[in-house]
Write an enzyme that holds these catalytic residues in place. Structure first.
Site, mmCIF file in Angstrom:
data_model
loop_
_atom_site.group_PDB
_atom_site.id
_atom_site.type_symbol
_atom_site.label_atom_id
_atom_site.label_comp_id
_atom_site.label_asym_id
_atom_site.label_seq_id
_atom_site.Cartn_x
_atom_site.Cartn_y
_atom_site.Cartn_z
ATOM 1 N N PRO A 282 21.193 27.943 -1.733
ATOM 2 C CA PRO A 282 21.981 28.448 -0.957
ATOM 3 C C PRO A 282 21.218 29.685 0.076
ATOM 4 O O PRO A 282 20.345 30.237 -0.593
ATOM 5 C CB PRO A 282 22.980 29.318 -1.713
ATOM 6 C CG PRO A 282 22.564 29.209 -2.901
ATOM 7 C CD PRO A 282 21.544 28.072 -2.997
ATOM 8 N N GLN B 223 29.342 27.748 -2.485
ATOM 9 C CA GLN B 223 29.057 29.198 -3.398
ATOM 10 C C GLN B 223 29.893 29.997 -2.989
ATOM 11 O O GLN B 223 30.024 30.593 -1.897
ATOM 12 C CB GLN B 223 27.652 29.629 -3.231
ATOM 13 C CG GLN B 223 27.463 30.469 -4.242
ATOM 14 C CD GLN B 223 26.023 31.220 -4.127
ATOM 15 O OE1 GLN B 223 25.736 31.901 -2.936
ATOM 16 N NE2 GLN B 223 25.042 31.007 -4.956
ATOM 17 N N CYS C 248 23.045 37.779 -6.399
ATOM 18 C CA CYS C 248 22.760 38.436 -5.113
ATOM 19 C C CYS C 248 22.470 39.822 -5.350
ATOM 20 O O CYS C 248 23.495 40.675 -6.124
ATOM 21 C CB CYS C 248 23.973 38.400 -4.138
ATOM 22 S SG CYS C 248 23.595 39.062 -2.595
HETATM 23 C C1 LIG Z 1 17.133 33.930 3.796
HETATM 24 C C2 LIG Z 1 17.570 33.815 2.410
HETATM 25 C C3 LIG Z 1 19.173 33.779 2.029
HETATM 26 C C4 LIG Z 1 19.581 33.475 0.911
HETATM 27 N N1 LIG Z 1 20.908 33.357 0.528
HETATM 28 C C5 LIG Z 1 21.622 33.214 -0.555
HETATM 29 C C6 LIG Z 1 22.711 32.911 -0.838
HETATM 30 O O1 LIG Z 1 23.703 32.875 0.010
HETATM 31 N N2 LIG Z 1 23.180 32.827 -2.264
HETATM 32 C C7 LIG Z 1 22.151 32.943 -3.221
HETATM 33 O O2 LIG Z 1 22.727 32.403 -4.119
HETATM 34 N N3 LIG Z 1 20.824 32.847 -2.837
HETATM 35 C C8 LIG Z 1 20.659 33.090 -1.859
HETATM 36 N N4 LIG Z 1 19.245 33.176 -1.318
HETATM 37 C C9 LIG Z 1 18.220 33.134 -2.694
HETATM 38 C C10 LIG Z 1 17.863 31.497 -2.749
HETATM 39 O O3 LIG Z 1 18.961 30.767 -2.961
HETATM 40 C C11 LIG Z 1 16.819 31.529 -3.746
HETATM 41 O O4 LIG Z 1 17.247 31.421 -4.921
HETATM 42 C C12 LIG Z 1 15.630 32.173 -3.542
HETATM 43 O O5 LIG Z 1 15.213 32.089 -2.151
HETATM 44 C C13 LIG Z 1 14.442 31.701 -4.469
HETATM 45 O O6 LIG Z 1 14.119 30.259 -4.228
HETATM 46 P P1 LIG Z 1 12.799 29.812 -3.214
HETATM 47 O O7 LIG Z 1 11.552 30.546 -3.817
HETATM 48 O O8 LIG Z 1 12.789 28.485 -3.142
HETATM 49 O O9 LIG Z 1 13.038 30.699 -1.805
HETATM 50 C C14 LIG Z 1 18.726 33.369 -0.166
HETATM 51 C C15 LIG Z 1 17.321 33.525 -0.041
HETATM 52 C C16 LIG Z 1 16.907 33.771 1.440
HETATM 53 C C17 LIG Z 1 15.592 33.704 1.691
#
Ligand SMILES: Cc1cc2nc3c(=O)[nH]c(=O)nc-3n(C[C@H](O)[C@H](O)[C@H](O)COP(=O)(O)O)c2cc1C
Length: 313
Positions: free
Chosen positions: A17, A67, A94
Site C-alpha cells: 500500500p 487496506q 501507519c
Molecule cells: C509514499 C508512501 C506511502 C505509503 N502508504 C502506506 C499506506 O497507505 N498504508 C500502509 O500500510 N503503508 C504505507 N506505506 C508503507 C509501505 O507500504 C511500506 O511498508 C514501507 O514503505 C516499507 O517498504 P519498502 O521498504 O519496500 O518501501 C507507505 C510508504 C510510502 C513510502
C-alpha cells in the site's frame, strides 16, 4: 503457491500500500509486470462511511487487498466495501499524526487490547479473508511484533505483513529482517516480509533471512514496475531488464492507458508525477525529470519522452 484465506496467489510478490502512489493505474502496471497481489493505499473508515470518494478498485486488478485504517468504524467500513475486495487488510502500522489522533494505525500495536477488539469486529463483519499490516513495535524499547502477531492469529487474521521498522523509526534506519523471521516462527499463518527491498537482488536475501511466504515491495516499485518482473527473471536465470528512456516511455504509455480507462480522476499532476518517477535511475534521468516537471499537458510529457527515446543510444 501462497494461499491467503481462499485466495490463491500464483506469484508471491506483492505491491505494498502506498498512499499517494498506487492508484489503480499504477497497480495495474505493477500487476502486468509481475506483482501477484496489489494493495490499495490506506482508506480511512470515515471516508467509506461518508462516501466522500468512490473506491477506485476495478475487476481487472483482482486479486486485490483493500487496506482500511481506523478503529471505531472500521468493521462497518469493511462490510460496506467487501464486495470490491478479495482481501481486507487492516493498517496497524501507519505512524502519521492524523491517524494516531484517531487511535488507529500504529496506535493499535501500542495498545494490543484495543487492537484485538477492532480486529475481531472486522473479522466478524465480513466474509473475506482479513489480513493485517504491522510494524515491529512502537519504538525500540517496545518491540512486540510476536505478541501482536499471535493475537492477530488467534483472532482469525489470515496473513500478516511485517514492515520491519518501529513506528517511531518512520522510514529511517534499516528494516530489521530478524524480527520478520521471529514472527514467521511464532505463527502458523502466512507472513509477508516488507522493508528495504529496493533492487531485484534484495529479494533472495530477505527470503533467506526471514523464511517469509511472500515479499511486499513499496518504495522500490515507485517508477520501477519492472522490479517484480526482474525478481522472477533472476529466479529463472534470465538476464534482468534494464530500464532506459524507451522502456520508461513504454511504461508511461501503459500507465496512461490504464489511467484514461479506469481512473475515477483526471488529475494531470498525478500523471506527471508518475512520468517523473519513471525516469528515475535512467541516463540523464534528473534532467529529463526536470523537463517533465515543467510540462502542463500530456502531449508535452509525450514529446519529452519521444525526444529522449529516439536520442538514447
Ligand atoms: C509514499 C508512501 C506511502 C505509503 N502508504 C502506506 C499506506 O497507505 N498504508 C500502509 O500500510 N503503508 C504505507 N506505506 C508503507 C509501505 O507500504 C511500506 O511498508 C514501507 O514503505 C516499507 O517498504 P519498502 O521498504 O519496500 O518501501 C507507505 C510508504 C510510502 C513510502
Amino acid at each position: 503457491m501462497l494461499k491467503i484465506g481462499n485466495i490463491r496467489l500464483n506469484k508471491s510478490l506483492i505491491l505494498a500500500p502506498l498512499h499517494g502512489v498506487n492508484c489503480n493505474a499504477f497497480r495495474l502496471l505493477c500487476k502486468s509486470h509481475g506483482a501477484g497481489l496489489v494493495y490499495t493505499s490506506m482508506i480511512h473508515d470515515e471516508t467509506i462511511l461518508g462516501k466522500e470518494k468512490p473506491l477506485d478498485v476495478i475487476e481487472e486488478e483482482r486479486p486485490i487487498a483493500v487496506q482500511l485504517v481506523g478503529k471505531d468504524n472500521i468493521a462497518e467500513a469493511a462490510s460496506l466495501i467487501e464486495d470490491k475486495a478479495d482481501i481486507i487488510d487492516i493498517n496497524l502500522g501507519c505512524p502519521d499524526k492524523e491517524v494516531l489522533t484517531k487511535k488507529a494505525g500504529s496506535f493499535l500495536i501500542k495498545h494490543p487490547d484495543q487492537m484485538e477488539k477492532a480486529v475481531s469486529k472486522v473479522v466478524s463483519a465480513v466474509n473475506r479473508p482479513v489480513t493485517a499490516k504491522i510494524r515491529i513495535g512502537w519504538d525500540n524499547k517496545s518491540i512486540n511484533a510476536i505478541e501482536v502477531s499471535k493475537i492477530l492469529e488467534n483472532n482469525n487474521i489470515t496473513a500478516i505483513a511485517v514492515h520491519a521498522r518501529t513506528a517511531k523509526q518512520g522510514y529511517t534506519g534499516k528494516a530489521d529482517w530478524n524480527i520478520i523471521r521471529q514472527v514467521k516462527r511464532a505463527v502458523n499463518i502466512p507472513v509477508i516480509g516488507n522493508g528495504d527491498v529496493f533492487r531485484p537482488k534484495d529479494y533472495q536475501p530477505i527470503i533467506d533471512k526471514t523464511d517469509a511466504d511472500a515479499v511486499m515491495i513499496g518504495r522500490g516499485s515507485i517508477g520501477n514496475p519492472q522490479i517484480f518482473e526482474n525478481i522472477i527473471r533472476i529466479k529463472q536465470d534470465k538476464p534482468i531488464i534494464r530500464k532506459d528512456s524507451s522502456l520508461a516511455y513504454q511504461y508511461f504509455r501503459e500507465f496512461l492507458s490504464y489511467y484514461k480507462k479506469y481512473s475515477p480522476r483526471n488529475i494531470f499532476s498525478e500523471i506527471r508525477q508518475h512520468a517523473m518517477w519513471l525516469v528515475k535511475g535512467i541516463k540523464n534521468g534528473k534532467e529529463i525529470k526536470n523537463s517533465l516537471s515543467e510540462c502542463r499537458d500530456i502531449n508535452g510529457l509525450k514529446e519529452i519522452f519521444e525526444k529522449r527515446a529516439t536520442s538514447s543510444p
